[in-house]
Design an enzyme around this catalytic site. Structure first.
Site, PDB file in Angstrom:
ATOM      1  N   LYS A  13     -59.207  76.952  55.111  1.00  0.00           N
ATOM      2  CA  LYS A  13     -58.811  78.341  55.379  1.00  0.00           C
ATOM      3  C   LYS A  13     -57.589  78.386  56.301  1.00  0.00           C
ATOM      4  CE  LYS A  13     -62.761  79.375  57.322  1.00  0.00           C
ATOM      5  NZ  LYS A  13     -63.444  78.057  57.240  1.00  0.00           N
ATOM      6  N   ARG A  88     -67.870  86.694  59.068  1.00  0.00           N
ATOM      7  CA  ARG A  88     -68.735  85.557  58.785  1.00  0.00           C
ATOM      8  C   ARG A  88     -70.184  85.988  58.560  1.00  0.00           C
ATOM      9  NH1 ARG A  88     -65.428  81.358  61.479  1.00  0.00           N
ATOM     10  NH2 ARG A  88     -66.196  79.334  60.820  1.00  0.00           N
ATOM     11  N   ARG A 123     -59.931  65.610  60.806  1.00  0.00           N
ATOM     12  CA  ARG A 123     -59.153  66.773  61.245  1.00  0.00           C
ATOM     13  C   ARG A 123     -58.610  66.535  62.646  1.00  0.00           C
ATOM     14  NH1 ARG A 123     -60.924  72.992  60.712  1.00  0.00           N
ATOM     15  NH2 ARG A 123     -62.855  72.428  61.768  1.00  0.00           N
ATOM     16  N   ARG A 156     -61.635  68.371  67.537  1.00  0.00           N
ATOM     17  CA  ARG A 156     -62.454  69.490  68.013  1.00  0.00           C
ATOM     18  C   ARG A 156     -63.857  68.987  68.297  1.00  0.00           C
ATOM     19  NH1 ARG A 156     -61.637  74.558  64.088  1.00  0.00           N
ATOM     20  NH2 ARG A 156     -63.879  74.678  64.421  1.00  0.00           N
ATOM     21  N   ARG A 167     -73.078  73.583  61.166  1.00  0.00           N
ATOM     22  CA  ARG A 167     -72.132  74.631  60.764  1.00  0.00           C
ATOM     23  C   ARG A 167     -72.230  74.902  59.266  1.00  0.00           C
ATOM     24  NH1 ARG A 167     -66.948  72.034  62.953  1.00  0.00           N
ATOM     25  NH2 ARG A 167     -65.826  73.872  62.273  1.00  0.00           N
TER      26      ARG A 167
HETATM   27  P1  ADP Z   1     -64.104  76.485  60.970  1.00  0.00           P
HETATM   28  O1  ADP Z   1     -62.888  75.659  61.122  1.00  0.00           O
HETATM   29  O2  ADP Z   1     -65.347  75.724  60.912  1.00  0.00           O
HETATM   30  O3  ADP Z   1     -64.058  77.478  59.878  1.00  0.00           O
HETATM   31  P2  ADP Z   1     -63.659  78.320  63.195  1.00  0.00           P
HETATM   32  O4  ADP Z   1     -62.559  77.756  64.000  1.00  0.00           O
HETATM   33  O5  ADP Z   1     -63.345  79.460  62.292  1.00  0.00           O
HETATM   34  O6  ADP Z   1     -64.346  77.153  62.374  1.00  0.00           O
HETATM   35  O7  ADP Z   1     -64.877  78.741  64.132  1.00  0.00           O
HETATM   36  C1  ADP Z   1     -65.386  77.869  65.113  1.00  0.00           C
HETATM   37  C2  ADP Z   1     -66.634  78.470  65.733  1.00  0.00           C
HETATM   38  O8  ADP Z   1     -66.302  79.730  66.359  1.00  0.00           O
HETATM   39  C3  ADP Z   1     -67.738  78.819  64.732  1.00  0.00           C
HETATM   40  O9  ADP Z   1     -68.569  77.706  64.436  1.00  0.00           O
HETATM   41  C4  ADP Z   1     -68.485  79.936  65.483  1.00  0.00           C
HETATM   42  O10 ADP Z   1     -69.303  79.414  66.506  1.00  0.00           O
HETATM   43  C5  ADP Z   1     -67.335  80.694  66.155  1.00  0.00           C
HETATM   44  N1  ADP Z   1     -66.832  81.777  65.291  1.00  0.00           N
HETATM   45  C6  ADP Z   1     -65.597  81.880  64.743  1.00  0.00           C
HETATM   46  N2  ADP Z   1     -65.476  83.002  64.010  1.00  0.00           N
HETATM   47  C7  ADP Z   1     -66.673  83.628  64.088  1.00  0.00           C
HETATM   48  C8  ADP Z   1     -67.204  84.828  63.513  1.00  0.00           C
HETATM   49  N3  ADP Z   1     -66.474  85.613  62.719  1.00  0.00           N
HETATM   50  N4  ADP Z   1     -68.496  85.145  63.819  1.00  0.00           N
HETATM   51  C9  ADP Z   1     -69.247  84.387  64.624  1.00  0.00           C
HETATM   52  N5  ADP Z   1     -68.825  83.235  65.171  1.00  0.00           N
HETATM   53  C10 ADP Z   1     -67.546  82.853  64.900  1.00  0.00           C
HETATM   54  P1  ADP Z   2     -60.894  75.540  57.919  1.00  0.00           P
HETATM   55  O1  ADP Z   2     -59.872  76.418  58.578  1.00  0.00           O
HETATM   56  O2  ADP Z   2     -61.432  76.120  56.647  1.00  0.00           O
HETATM   57  O3  ADP Z   2     -61.968  75.075  58.840  1.00  0.00           O
HETATM   58  P2  ADP Z   2     -58.752  73.537  57.871  1.00  0.00           P
HETATM   59  O4  ADP Z   2     -57.611  74.257  57.251  1.00  0.00           O
HETATM   60  O5  ADP Z   2     -58.716  73.276  59.319  1.00  0.00           O
HETATM   61  O6  ADP Z   2     -60.147  74.225  57.446  1.00  0.00           O
HETATM   62  O7  ADP Z   2     -58.931  72.150  57.087  1.00  0.00           O
HETATM   63  C1  ADP Z   2     -59.942  71.214  57.457  1.00  0.00           C
HETATM   64  C2  ADP Z   2     -59.376  69.788  57.405  1.00  0.00           C
HETATM   65  O8  ADP Z   2     -59.127  69.418  56.033  1.00  0.00           O
HETATM   66  C3  ADP Z   2     -58.036  69.630  58.131  1.00  0.00           C
HETATM   67  O9  ADP Z   2     -57.995  68.330  58.667  1.00  0.00           O
HETATM   68  C4  ADP Z   2     -56.998  69.809  57.013  1.00  0.00           C
HETATM   69  O10 ADP Z   2     -55.772  69.135  57.294  1.00  0.00           O
HETATM   70  C5  ADP Z   2     -57.719  69.184  55.817  1.00  0.00           C
HETATM   71  N1  ADP Z   2     -57.418  69.841  54.534  1.00  0.00           N
HETATM   72  C6  ADP Z   2     -57.161  71.151  54.311  1.00  0.00           C
HETATM   73  N2  ADP Z   2     -56.964  71.382  52.982  1.00  0.00           N
HETATM   74  C7  ADP Z   2     -57.127  70.189  52.363  1.00  0.00           C
HETATM   75  C8  ADP Z   2     -57.041  69.760  50.982  1.00  0.00           C
HETATM   76  N3  ADP Z   2     -56.787  70.613  49.999  1.00  0.00           N
HETATM   77  N4  ADP Z   2     -57.270  68.448  50.725  1.00  0.00           N
HETATM   78  C9  ADP Z   2     -57.551  67.578  51.730  1.00  0.00           C
HETATM   79  N5  ADP Z   2     -57.632  67.905  53.041  1.00  0.00           N
HETATM   80  C10 ADP Z   2     -57.420  69.198  53.360  1.00  0.00           C
END
Ligand code: ADP
Ligand code: ADP
Length: 212
Positions: A13, A88, A123, A156, A167
């Site tokens: 994302k 979420r 990551r 992270r 998660r």
């Molecule tokens: P990811 O990369 O796993 O999608 P995020 O960076 O979006 O993770 O979120 C990290 C953490 O922050 C989540 O596991 C949750 O604890 C909290 N968080 C983020 N966005 C939300 C949301 N919309 N509602 C509740 N908790 C959230």
């Molecule tokens: P989210 O925001 O959904 O938690 P991220 O964009 O941070 O996810 O991506 C999670 C991890 O996977 C990062 O290390 C990113 O560089 C890698 N990644 C993202 N898209 C791809 C893809 N299409 N193929 C392989 N690795 C990816």
């Protein structure tokens, strides 16, 4: 245009939101990044959110809805925005509707759990600007620092395998039902997230072009 990126933790994302943001000149709002900054700086919201975020649970709806309400009221959101990691829960999606926020498109990036676990261990994130890299699939230019601001990249805390497992469970139980919510509203589009970063981006652009 107002877009939501939906998907499991690590689905890509943030990576895709960043590209669309740069391409369309609209901000990305990442609730995860806002929460991490608040935890790091020790604000009252950060203190309230810390235990949830670090164990892989969701931060309570009322806290996150408050964050989004404030952020969407800022000027730079007037020409459009991308939401990364919000909503979420169905309660959060309903809150957006109640705020009168128009959503044009919800893009769900589909990646299976077993692929996610591998991705998370590689990551690397920039704590300053929130950019996300991968040691193998999407490395920064020198592999150590952020391409944009030179900050040394870090892991992270919640990307540890045991927290990632939590998660993913949280995602399936609490977040996936949102897909049906937006499908019923005719807003949901899915893209395959198990192809290269560039191929996902191409699919994302084609979905965005489809709604013009
Ligand atoms: P990811 O990369 O796993 O999608 P995020 O960076 O979006 O993770 O979120 C990290 C953490 O922050 C989540 O596991 C949750 O604890 C909290 N968080 C983020 N966005 C939300 C949301 N919309 N509602 C509740 N908790 C959230
Ligand atoms: P989210 O925001 O959904 O938690 P991220 O964009 O941070 O996810 O991506 C999670 C991890 O996977 C990062 O290390 C990113 O560089 C890698 N990644 C993202 N898209 C791809 C893809 N299409 N193929 C392989 N690795 C990816």
């Amino acid at each position: 245009m107002n877009i939501i990126f939906l998907g499991a933790p690590g689905a890509g994302k943030g990576t895709q939101a960043e590209k669309v943001s740069a391409h369309c000149g609209i901000p990305t709002i990442s609730t995860g990044a806002i929460i991490r900054t608040a935890i790091k700086t020790g604000t009252p919201m950060g203190l309230a959110a810390k235990a949830y975020a670090e164990s892989g649970a969701l931060v309570p709806d009322e806290i996150v809805i408050g964050i989004i309400k404030e952020r969407l009221a800022e000027d730079d959101c007037k020409k459009g925005f991308i939401l990364d990691g919000f909503p979420r829960t169905v309660v959060q999606a309903e809150a957006l509707d109640r705020m009168g926020v128009r959503i044009d498109l919800v893009i769900s990036i589909e990646v299976r759990d077993e692929v996610i676990v591998d991705r998370m261990s590689g990551r690397r994130c920039c704590e300053k600007c929130g950019a996300s890299y991968h040691v193998k699939f999407n490395p920064s230019k020198d592999g150590v620092t952020c391409d944009k601001d030179g900050t040394v990249l870090s892991l992270r805390k919640d990307d540890k395998p045991e927290v990632v497992k939590e998660r993913l469970e949280t995602y399936h139980k609490q977040t996936e039902p949102i897909k049906a919510y937006y499908e019923a509203a005719g807003k949901l589009q899915t893209v395959d997230g198990e192809v290269s970063v560039d191929d996902v981006t191409a699919a994302v652009y084609s979905v965005i072009d489809g709604i013009h």
